[in-house]
Write a protein that holds these residues in place. Sequence first.
Motif, PDB file in Angstrom:
ATOM      1  N   VAL A 358       0.833  -1.200   0.000  1.00  0.00           N
ATOM      2  CA  VAL A 358       0.000   0.000   0.000  1.00  0.00           C
ATOM      3  C   VAL A 358       0.871   1.256   0.000  1.00  0.00           C
ATOM      4  N   ALA A 359       1.931   1.238   0.805  1.00  0.00           N
ATOM      5  CA  ALA A 359       2.862   2.369   0.809  1.00  0.00           C
ATOM      6  C   ALA A 359       3.520   2.521  -0.559  1.00  0.00           C
ATOM      7  N   ALA A 360       3.833   1.409  -1.200  1.00  0.00           N
ATOM      8  CA  ALA A 360       4.424   1.464  -2.543  1.00  0.00           C
ATOM      9  C   ALA A 360       3.460   2.111  -3.529  1.00  0.00           C
ATOM     10  N   ALA A 361       2.190   1.806  -3.401  1.00  0.00           N
ATOM     11  CA  ALA A 361       1.188   2.417  -4.277  1.00  0.00           C
ATOM     12  C   ALA A 361       1.075   3.913  -4.014  1.00  0.00           C
ATOM     13  N   ARG A 362       1.132   4.283  -2.726  1.00  0.00           N
ATOM     14  CA  ARG A 362       1.098   5.714  -2.391  1.00  0.00           C
ATOM     15  C   ARG A 362       2.292   6.443  -3.007  1.00  0.00           C
ATOM     16  N   LEU A 363       3.458   5.832  -2.877  1.00  0.00           N
ATOM     17  CA  LEU A 363       4.665   6.466  -3.405  1.00  0.00           C
ATOM     18  C   LEU A 363       4.591   6.604  -4.921  1.00  0.00           C
ATOM     19  N   SER A 364       4.104   5.588  -5.599  1.00  0.00           N
ATOM     20  CA  SER A 364       3.994   5.647  -7.051  1.00  0.00           C
ATOM     21  C   SER A 364       3.069   6.775  -7.473  1.00  0.00           C
ATOM     22  N   ALA A 365       1.938   6.896  -6.796  1.00  0.00           N
ATOM     23  CA  ALA A 365       0.992   7.954  -7.125  1.00  0.00           C
ATOM     24  C   ALA A 365       1.563   9.333  -6.807  1.00  0.00           C
ATOM     25  N   ALA A 366       2.263   9.432  -5.679  1.00  0.00           N
ATOM     26  CA  ALA A 366       2.844  10.715  -5.285  1.00  0.00           C
ATOM     27  C   ALA A 366       3.928  11.148  -6.263  1.00  0.00           C
ATOM     28  N   ARG A 367       4.775  10.209  -6.664  1.00  0.00           N
ATOM     29  CA  ARG A 367       5.849  10.542  -7.609  1.00  0.00           C
ATOM     30  C   ARG A 367       5.277  11.026  -8.946  1.00  0.00           C
ATOM     31  N   ALA A 368       4.252  10.346  -9.416  1.00  0.00           N
ATOM     32  CA  ALA A 368       3.642  10.745 -10.679  1.00  0.00           C
ATOM     33  C   ALA A 368       3.039  12.140 -10.573  1.00  0.00           C
ATOM     34  N   ALA A 369       2.402  12.423  -9.438  1.00  0.00           N
ATOM     35  CA  ALA A 369       1.776  13.739  -9.254  1.00  0.00           C
ATOM     36  C   ALA A 369       2.829  14.840  -9.172  1.00  0.00           C
ATOM     37  N   VAL A 370       3.912  14.581  -8.445  1.00  0.00           N
ATOM     38  CA  VAL A 370       4.972  15.579  -8.311  1.00  0.00           C
ATOM     39  C   VAL A 370       5.635  15.832  -9.658  1.00  0.00           C
ATOM     40  N   SER A 371       5.857  14.776 -10.417  1.00  0.00           N
ATOM     41  CA  SER A 371       6.474  14.922 -11.738  1.00  0.00           C
ATOM     42  C   SER A 371       5.603  15.778 -12.656  1.00  0.00           C
ATOM     43  N   SER A 372       4.315  15.506 -12.665  1.00  0.00           N
ATOM     44  CA  SER A 372       3.404  16.260 -13.511  1.00  0.00           C
ATOM     45  C   SER A 372       3.331  17.729 -13.085  1.00  0.00           C
ATOM     46  N   LEU A 373       3.289  17.959 -11.784  1.00  0.00           N
ATOM     47  CA  LEU A 373       3.197  19.331 -11.286  1.00  0.00           C
ATOM     48  C   LEU A 373       4.486  20.104 -11.576  1.00  0.00           C
ATOM     49  N   ALA A 374       5.628  19.446 -11.397  1.00  0.00           N
ATOM     50  CA  ALA A 374       6.904  20.116 -11.677  1.00  0.00           C
ATOM     51  C   ALA A 374       7.000  20.514 -13.143  1.00  0.00           C
ATOM     52  N   GLU A 375       6.527  19.649 -14.008  1.00  0.00           N
ATOM     53  CA  GLU A 375       6.542  19.968 -15.436  1.00  0.00           C
ATOM     54  C   GLU A 375       5.640  21.166 -15.731  1.00  0.00           C
ATOM     55  N   ALA A 376       4.480  21.195 -15.093  1.00  0.00           N
ATOM     56  CA  ALA A 376       3.561  22.308 -15.315  1.00  0.00           C
ATOM     57  C   ALA A 376       4.130  23.627 -14.791  1.00  0.00           C
ATOM     58  N   LEU A 377       4.887  23.549 -13.701  1.00  0.00           N
ATOM     59  CA  LEU A 377       5.465  24.750 -13.107  1.00  0.00           C
ATOM     60  C   LEU A 377       6.815  25.110 -13.714  1.00  0.00           C
ATOM     61  N   ASN A 378       7.327  24.250 -14.593  1.00  0.00           N
ATOM     62  CA  ASN A 378       8.587  24.497 -15.283  1.00  0.00           C
ATOM     63  C   ASN A 378       9.753  24.661 -14.306  1.00  0.00           C
ATOM     64  N   LEU A 379       9.906  23.652 -13.438  1.00  0.00           N
ATOM     65  CA  LEU A 379      11.052  23.626 -12.535  1.00  0.00           C
ATOM     66  C   LEU A 379      11.386  22.177 -12.195  1.00  0.00           C
ATOM     67  N   PRO A 380      12.616  21.898 -11.739  1.00  0.00           N
ATOM     68  CA  PRO A 380      13.004  20.518 -11.423  1.00  0.00           C
ATOM     69  C   PRO A 380      12.184  19.947 -10.271  1.00  0.00           C
TER      70      PRO A 380
END
Length: 436
Positions: A358-380
């Motif tokens: 379950v923690a692995a699933a949380r981490l996968s979802a969190a990483r995907a969300a952070v990656s998408s948001l960082a791309e939208a905000l144009n920063l690493p």
Amino acid sequence: MTDAQDTAADTPLRTTGGGPPDDGVAADGAPPQEPTPEPIPLLEPREGIPPVVADPEALARVIEAFEAGTGPVAVDAERASGYRYGQRAYLVQLRREGAGTALVDPVGCPDLSGLGAALDGTEWILHAATQDLPCLREIGMIPGRLFDTELAGRLAGFPRVGLGAMVESVLGYVLEKGHSAVDWSTRPLPEPWLRYAALDVELLVDLRDALEKELDRQGKLEWAHQEFDAIASAPPPPPRQDPWRRTSGMHKVRRRRQMAVVRELWTARDRIAQRRDVSPGKVLSDAAIIEAALALPPNAQVLSGLPGFGARMGRRQLEQWQAAVDRAKALPDTQLPQPGQPLTGPPPPRAWADKDPVAAARLSAARAAVSSLAEALNLPQENLITPDTVRRVCWEPPADPTPESVGAALAGYGARPWQIEQVTPDLVKALRITTA
């Protein structure tokens, strides 16, 4: 969509370089745009190369001049990494309006606390501040406020954030970077090196002003201020535990007895390097330490046949390294190092699927969300929120993941208010995953 998201994809401040040849007509029939001007080589400081300040009287004059100056102060430091032991500063460069440029020799003037005090309350401009602050702190220079032009470039979305690349893309000048890796402990310092050092602070104030405008345009200026304040107020990092474990090639060493050999050789090398004031790698390479650990040589003759312990090494040196190997071989099992380092946080992410799906699933979802948001905000991604913070909050999330509880957890791990504001909504969704 936030203001930052809306503006992050806009045209960058300035770019240089070539493009398609201009035939006078654009592809869509519109009038041709003006070609981007070629970058201008920056060859000399505008007031010439200043004399090196290496005595108390000259330092007193510099302190007086910089105290009377106006505006922020550009600061840089040169170390002798790869040549000398440690990371001490061997040259400090400063520039301020009304004071010009100063080159200060910390060997001749080892205490610069008076200069630091004269600049109290002044904003310091540094490029990659966390690299220079430790050596500046050692000589008494500690900023209360700072502006980090490298970090500003990251937040603004620039793809290349080295000083040369930033000066070229933002200001249109080319810095000569040929002396960045020289032995700055050399005395006297050659004139070309001093020219290079002076030019490193020549345009820092201009770069800071341009980046401030760009960050403001993107709606990220307050984010940058929070990041700069965090750097300026951060305490010195604690000493590393078991620094010998960072020996390059350590992943090849599996057995505890071999680890003990690495530890003994690393410790002996560090002691010699400190006494001789030379880089540890000049005393004995990491590769040689690993070779000796894997081979466990029975005597100095066998040791001399291993890579890194060749004919150029004298018998006395071979015997001292063999003595370190023998000490490790003689240790009782109870004194051998344990594999790996004690974990102070979550286990490695590769183990999550087995330990806590379950923690692995949380981490996968969190990483995907952070990656998408960082791309939208144009920063690493790592500037939006550190990967370690994401792992920790996903491994031990609040019992009830609400915006308030998740925000509090992020703040507890050192996240800044702007980061919490940006990532909390997506992290709340990820933390509410209850089944893998």
